[in-house]
Scaffold this motif. Structure first.
Motif, PDB file in Angstrom:
ATOM      1  N   GLU A 132    -153.620 -42.961 -47.930  1.00  0.00           N
ATOM      2  CA  GLU A 132    -152.700 -44.014 -47.521  1.00  0.00           C
ATOM      3  C   GLU A 132    -151.320 -43.466 -47.158  1.00  0.00           C
ATOM      4  OE1 GLU A 132    -150.966 -48.304 -49.092  1.00  0.00           O
ATOM      5  OE2 GLU A 132    -152.642 -47.370 -50.154  1.00  0.00           O
ATOM      6  N   GLU A 133    -150.813 -42.544 -47.968  1.00  0.00           N
ATOM      7  CA  GLU A 133    -149.490 -41.974 -47.681  1.00  0.00           C
ATOM      8  C   GLU A 133    -149.461 -41.260 -46.332  1.00  0.00           C
ATOM      9  OE1 GLU A 133    -146.326 -42.173 -49.023  1.00  0.00           O
ATOM     10  OE2 GLU A 133    -147.363 -43.798 -50.043  1.00  0.00           O
ATOM     11  N   ARG A 134    -150.490 -40.472 -46.068  1.00  0.00           N
ATOM     12  CA  ARG A 134    -150.553 -39.723 -44.803  1.00  0.00           C
ATOM     13  C   ARG A 134    -150.648 -40.676 -43.625  1.00  0.00           C
ATOM     14  NH1 ARG A 134    -149.312 -37.050 -41.123  1.00  0.00           N
ATOM     15  NH2 ARG A 134    -150.403 -35.271 -40.303  1.00  0.00           N
ATOM     16  N   CYS A 135    -151.431 -41.734 -43.794  1.00  0.00           N
ATOM     17  CA  CYS A 135    -151.593 -42.706 -42.710  1.00  0.00           C
ATOM     18  C   CYS A 135    -150.313 -43.516 -42.494  1.00  0.00           C
ATOM     19  CB  CYS A 135    -152.789 -43.605 -42.982  1.00  0.00           C
ATOM     20  SG  CYS A 135    -154.368 -42.712 -42.822  1.00  0.00           S
ATOM     21  N   LYS A 136    -149.581 -43.816 -43.565  1.00  0.00           N
ATOM     22  CA  LYS A 136    -148.283 -44.499 -43.414  1.00  0.00           C
ATOM     23  C   LYS A 136    -147.305 -43.602 -42.669  1.00  0.00           C
ATOM     24  CE  LYS A 136    -148.277 -47.752 -47.250  1.00  0.00           C
ATOM     25  NZ  LYS A 136    -147.652 -48.154 -48.527  1.00  0.00           N
ATOM     26  N   ALA A 137    -147.337 -42.311 -42.969  1.00  0.00           N
ATOM     27  CA  ALA A 137    -146.457 -41.373 -42.266  1.00  0.00           C
ATOM     28  C   ALA A 137    -146.828 -41.294 -40.789  1.00  0.00           C
ATOM     29  CB  ALA A 137    -146.539 -39.990 -42.913  1.00  0.00           C
TER      30      ALA A 137
ATOM     31  N   ALA B   6    -140.813 -59.811 -40.811  1.00  0.00           N
ATOM     32  CA  ALA B   6    -141.216 -58.750 -41.739  1.00  0.00           C
ATOM     33  C   ALA B   6    -142.707 -58.862 -42.045  1.00  0.00           C
ATOM     34  CB  ALA B   6    -140.390 -58.835 -43.021  1.00  0.00           C
ATOM     35  N   GLU B   7    -143.211 -60.083 -42.187  1.00  0.00           N
ATOM     36  CA  GLU B   7    -144.628 -60.270 -42.495  1.00  0.00           C
ATOM     37  C   GLU B   7    -145.513 -59.747 -41.363  1.00  0.00           C
ATOM     38  OE1 GLU B   7    -142.368 -62.817 -42.607  1.00  0.00           O
ATOM     39  OE2 GLU B   7    -142.148 -62.974 -44.789  1.00  0.00           O
ATOM     40  N   TRP B   8    -145.141 -60.028 -40.124  1.00  0.00           N
ATOM     41  CA  TRP B   8    -145.911 -59.573 -38.962  1.00  0.00           C
ATOM     42  C   TRP B   8    -145.891 -58.050 -38.892  1.00  0.00           C
ATOM     43  CZ3 TRP B   8    -149.660 -59.937 -35.818  1.00  0.00           C
ATOM     44  CH2 TRP B   8    -149.652 -59.420 -34.522  1.00  0.00           C
ATOM     45  N   ASN B   9    -144.730 -57.451 -39.081  1.00  0.00           N
ATOM     46  CA  ASN B   9    -144.625 -55.997 -39.053  1.00  0.00           C
ATOM     47  C   ASN B   9    -145.447 -55.351 -40.165  1.00  0.00           C
ATOM     48  OD1 ASN B   9    -143.008 -55.894 -36.750  1.00  0.00           O
ATOM     49  ND2 ASN B   9    -141.139 -56.137 -37.937  1.00  0.00           N
ATOM     50  N   GLU B  10    -145.453 -55.967 -41.343  1.00  0.00           N
ATOM     51  CA  GLU B  10    -146.258 -55.446 -42.450  1.00  0.00           C
ATOM     52  C   GLU B  10    -147.746 -55.565 -42.149  1.00  0.00           C
ATOM     53  OE1 GLU B  10    -144.960 -57.430 -46.037  1.00  0.00           O
ATOM     54  OE2 GLU B  10    -142.902 -56.760 -45.718  1.00  0.00           O
ATOM     55  N   GLN B  11    -148.141 -56.671 -41.518  1.00  0.00           N
ATOM     56  CA  GLN B  11    -149.549 -56.847 -41.171  1.00  0.00           C
ATOM     57  C   GLN B  11    -149.988 -55.786 -40.156  1.00  0.00           C
ATOM     58  OE1 GLN B  11    -150.664 -60.593 -39.307  1.00  0.00           O
ATOM     59  NE2 GLN B  11    -152.696 -60.476 -40.238  1.00  0.00           N
ATOM     60  N   ILE B  12    -149.149 -55.511 -39.196  1.00  0.00           N
ATOM     61  CA  ILE B  12    -149.457 -54.485 -38.193  1.00  0.00           C
ATOM     62  C   ILE B  12    -149.650 -53.137 -38.880  1.00  0.00           C
ATOM     63  CG2 ILE B  12    -148.507 -53.169 -36.250  1.00  0.00           C
ATOM     64  CD1 ILE B  12    -147.068 -55.826 -35.432  1.00  0.00           C
ATOM     65  N   GLN B  13    -148.700 -52.776 -39.752  1.00  0.00           N
ATOM     66  CA  GLN B  13    -148.804 -51.497 -40.451  1.00  0.00           C
ATOM     67  C   GLN B  13    -150.070 -51.451 -41.304  1.00  0.00           C
ATOM     68  OE1 GLN B  13    -145.493 -50.327 -42.935  1.00  0.00           O
ATOM     69  NE2 GLN B  13    -146.567 -48.555 -43.703  1.00  0.00           N
ATOM     70  N   GLN B  14    -150.387 -52.535 -41.982  1.00  0.00           N
ATOM     71  CA  GLN B  14    -151.560 -52.540 -42.848  1.00  0.00           C
ATOM     72  C   GLN B  14    -152.845 -52.362 -42.046  1.00  0.00           C
ATOM     73  OE1 GLN B  14    -150.939 -52.571 -46.242  1.00  0.00           O
ATOM     74  NE2 GLN B  14    -152.976 -51.710 -46.176  1.00  0.00           N
ATOM     75  N   PHE B  15    -152.927 -52.960 -40.869  1.00  0.00           N
ATOM     76  CA  PHE B  15    -154.112 -52.786 -40.029  1.00  0.00           C
ATOM     77  C   PHE B  15    -154.259 -51.329 -39.612  1.00  0.00           C
ATOM     78  CE2 PHE B  15    -154.939 -57.169 -40.012  1.00  0.00           C
ATOM     79  CZ  PHE B  15    -156.168 -57.367 -39.430  1.00  0.00           C
ATOM     80  N   PHE B  16    -153.143 -50.706 -39.253  1.00  0.00           N
ATOM     81  CA  PHE B  16    -153.188 -49.299 -38.865  1.00  0.00           C
ATOM     82  C   PHE B  16    -153.611 -48.434 -40.043  1.00  0.00           C
ATOM     83  CE2 PHE B  16    -151.521 -45.059 -38.494  1.00  0.00           C
ATOM     84  CZ  PHE B  16    -151.832 -44.703 -37.196  1.00  0.00           C
TER      85      PHE B  16
ATOM     86  N   ASP C  66    -155.077 -49.170 -43.001  1.00  0.00           N
ATOM     87  CA  ASP C  66    -156.445 -49.406 -43.475  1.00  0.00           C
ATOM     88  C   ASP C  66    -157.469 -48.744 -42.554  1.00  0.00           C
ATOM     89  OD1 ASP C  66    -155.391 -50.868 -45.557  1.00  0.00           O
ATOM     90  OD2 ASP C  66    -156.088 -52.816 -44.823  1.00  0.00           O
ATOM     91  N   SER C  67    -157.245 -48.843 -41.259  1.00  0.00           N
ATOM     92  CA  SER C  67    -158.160 -48.242 -40.282  1.00  0.00           C
ATOM     93  C   SER C  67    -158.077 -46.725 -40.299  1.00  0.00           C
ATOM     94  CB  SER C  67    -157.846 -48.770 -38.879  1.00  0.00           C
ATOM     95  OG  SER C  67    -157.962 -50.179 -38.854  1.00  0.00           O
ATOM     96  N   CYS C  68    -156.883 -46.208 -40.492  1.00  0.00           N
ATOM     97  CA  CYS C  68    -156.674 -44.761 -40.564  1.00  0.00           C
ATOM     98  C   CYS C  68    -157.391 -44.186 -41.786  1.00  0.00           C
ATOM     99  CB  CYS C  68    -155.183 -44.462 -40.611  1.00  0.00           C
ATOM    100  SG  CYS C  68    -154.751 -42.730 -40.847  1.00  0.00           S
ATOM    101  N   VAL C  69    -157.252 -44.837 -42.927  1.00  0.00           N
ATOM    102  CA  VAL C  69    -157.866 -44.348 -44.157  1.00  0.00           C
ATOM    103  C   VAL C  69    -159.387 -44.401 -44.057  1.00  0.00           C
ATOM    104  CG1 VAL C  69    -158.165 -44.805 -46.634  1.00  0.00           C
ATOM    105  CG2 VAL C  69    -155.880 -44.866 -45.619  1.00  0.00           C
ATOM    106  N   SER C  70    -159.921 -45.508 -43.546  1.00  0.00           N
ATOM    107  CA  SER C  70    -161.381 -45.690 -43.512  1.00  0.00           C
ATOM    108  C   SER C  70    -162.049 -44.985 -42.334  1.00  0.00           C
ATOM    109  CB  SER C  70    -161.727 -47.177 -43.452  1.00  0.00           C
ATOM    110  OG  SER C  70    -161.435 -47.710 -42.169  1.00  0.00           O
TER     111      SER C  70
END
Length: 130
Positions: A55-60, A82-92, A94-98
Protein backbone atom coordinates in the motif's frame (compact mmCIF):
# COMPACT_ATOMS: atom_id res chain seq x y z
CA UNK A 1 -2.74 45.80 -22.90
CA UNK A 2 -6.31 47.02 -22.88
CA UNK A 3 -7.32 44.47 -25.50
CA UNK A 4 -5.93 41.64 -23.36
CA UNK A 5 -8.09 42.68 -20.41
CA UNK A 6 -11.20 42.81 -22.63
CA UNK A 7 -10.40 39.37 -24.02
CA UNK A 8 -9.95 37.96 -20.52
CA UNK A 9 -13.27 39.42 -19.36
CA UNK A 10 -15.06 37.97 -22.40
CA UNK A 11 -13.52 34.56 -21.75
CA UNK A 12 -14.65 34.65 -18.12
CA UNK A 13 -18.19 35.68 -19.07
CA UNK A 14 -18.35 32.92 -21.66
CA UNK A 15 -17.19 30.38 -19.10
CA UNK A 16 -19.79 31.38 -16.53
CA UNK A 17 -22.66 31.63 -18.99
CA UNK A 18 -21.88 28.25 -20.56
CA UNK A 19 -23.19 26.60 -17.40
CA UNK A 20 -20.71 24.31 -15.72
CA UNK A 21 -22.34 21.25 -14.29
CA UNK A 22 -20.94 18.46 -12.18
CA UNK A 23 -19.84 15.28 -13.91
CA UNK A 24 -22.50 12.65 -14.33
CA UNK A 25 -22.38 9.41 -12.38
CA UNK A 26 -21.22 7.54 -15.51
CA UNK A 27 -18.44 10.09 -16.16
CA UNK A 28 -17.19 9.61 -12.60
CA UNK A 29 -17.38 5.81 -12.87
CA UNK A 30 -15.56 5.92 -16.21
CA UNK A 31 -12.80 7.95 -14.59
CA UNK A 32 -12.54 5.50 -11.69
CA UNK A 33 -12.25 2.63 -14.22
CA UNK A 34 -9.38 4.50 -15.89
CA UNK A 35 -7.64 5.10 -12.56
CA UNK A 36 -8.10 1.46 -11.54
CA UNK A 37 -6.57 0.35 -14.85
CA UNK A 38 -3.60 2.66 -14.25
CA UNK A 39 -3.19 1.15 -10.79
CA UNK A 40 -3.14 -2.38 -12.20
CA UNK A 41 -0.61 -1.31 -14.85
CA UNK A 42 1.55 0.22 -12.13
CA UNK A 43 1.45 -3.13 -10.30
CA UNK A 44 2.86 -4.81 -13.42
CA UNK A 45 5.54 -2.16 -13.78
CA UNK A 46 6.62 -2.54 -10.15
CA UNK A 47 6.54 -6.31 -10.50
CA UNK A 48 8.79 -6.16 -13.56
CA UNK A 49 11.29 -4.16 -11.48
CA UNK A 50 11.15 -6.70 -8.64
CA UNK A 51 9.93 -3.91 -6.37
CA UNK A 52 8.01 -4.54 -3.19
CA UNK A 53 4.33 -3.97 -3.93
CA UNK A 54 2.39 -2.78 -0.92
CA UNK A 55 0.00 0.00 0.00
CA UNK A 56 2.76 2.47 0.87
CA UNK A 57 4.57 1.89 -2.43
CA UNK A 58 1.35 2.24 -4.39
CA UNK A 59 0.44 5.47 -2.54
CA UNK A 60 3.87 6.83 -3.45
CA UNK A 61 3.32 5.85 -7.08
CA UNK A 62 -0.06 7.59 -7.06
CA UNK A 63 1.49 10.74 -5.60
CA UNK A 64 3.99 10.75 -8.47
CA UNK A 65 1.37 10.70 -11.22
CA UNK A 66 1.26 13.90 -13.21
CA UNK A 67 -1.66 13.15 -15.54
CA UNK A 68 -4.40 13.09 -12.91
CA UNK A 69 -5.46 16.66 -13.70
CA UNK A 70 -8.30 15.45 -15.89
CA UNK A 71 -10.44 14.52 -12.89
CA UNK A 72 -14.14 15.14 -13.56
CA UNK A 73 -15.59 18.19 -11.83
CA UNK A 74 -17.84 17.02 -9.00
CA UNK A 75 -18.87 20.45 -7.73
CA UNK A 76 -20.21 22.13 -10.85
CA UNK A 77 -17.72 24.97 -10.51
CA UNK A 78 -14.54 23.26 -11.62
CA UNK A 79 -13.75 21.85 -8.21
CA UNK A 80 -13.05 18.66 -6.38
CA UNK A 81 -13.96 17.41 -2.94
CA UNK A 82 -11.72 15.65 -0.46
CA UNK A 83 -13.99 12.59 -0.57
CA UNK A 84 -13.76 12.36 -4.38
CA UNK A 85 -9.98 12.74 -4.32
CA UNK A 86 -9.71 10.04 -1.64
CA UNK A 87 -11.92 7.71 -3.66
CA UNK A 88 -9.73 8.21 -6.73
CA UNK A 89 -6.58 7.45 -4.72
CA UNK A 90 -8.17 4.38 -3.14
CA UNK A 91 -9.14 2.96 -6.54
CA UNK A 92 -5.58 3.41 -7.77
CA UNK A 93 -3.96 1.98 -4.63
CA UNK A 94 -6.30 -1.02 -4.34
CA UNK A 95 -5.71 -1.86 -8.00
CA UNK A 96 -1.96 -1.34 -7.69
CA UNK A 97 -1.71 -3.65 -4.68
CA UNK A 98 -3.89 -6.40 -6.17
CA UNK A 99 -2.75 -6.12 -9.78
CA UNK A 100 -6.37 -6.13 -10.99
CA UNK A 101 -8.54 -3.09 -11.70
CA UNK A 102 -10.91 -2.51 -8.79
CA UNK A 103 -14.51 -2.68 -10.03
CA UNK A 104 -16.62 0.44 -9.71
CA UNK A 105 -19.78 0.32 -7.60
CA UNK A 106 -22.35 -1.91 -9.29
CA UNK A 107 -19.78 -3.97 -11.22
CA UNK A 108 -18.21 -7.22 -10.20
CA UNK A 109 -14.60 -8.19 -10.88
CA UNK A 110 -14.12 -8.83 -14.60
CA UNK A 111 -17.51 -7.37 -15.55
CA UNK A 112 -17.41 -5.15 -18.63
CA UNK A 113 -18.92 -1.68 -18.20
CA UNK A 114 -22.41 -1.30 -19.63
CA UNK A 115 -22.40 -0.32 -23.26
CA UNK A 116 -19.17 -2.15 -24.01
CA UNK A 117 -18.52 -5.66 -25.11
CA UNK A 118 -16.62 -8.08 -22.98
CA UNK A 119 -13.53 -9.87 -24.22
CA UNK A 120 -15.34 -13.22 -24.15
CA UNK A 121 -17.04 -13.92 -27.45
CA UNK A 122 -20.72 -14.72 -27.32
CA UNK A 123 -21.64 -18.28 -28.19
CA UNK A 124 -22.65 -18.86 -31.78
CA UNK A 125 -25.60 -21.07 -32.66
CA UNK A 126 -24.70 -24.56 -33.76
CA UNK A 127 -25.07 -25.18 -37.47
CA UNK A 128 -25.18 -28.95 -37.16
CA UNK A 129 -28.57 -30.49 -37.54
CA UNK A 130 -29.64 -33.33 -35.35
Amino acid sequence: MRMTAVTAVCACVALFTSGCSPATYEERMSYLRKVAQQGAETHELLKSQDAKIDEERCKAAFAGLKNMGDRPDVTGVGGQTAEWNEQIQQFFVDSCVSGKPKPVPGESVGQAPSGTSSSTPSPTPSTASG
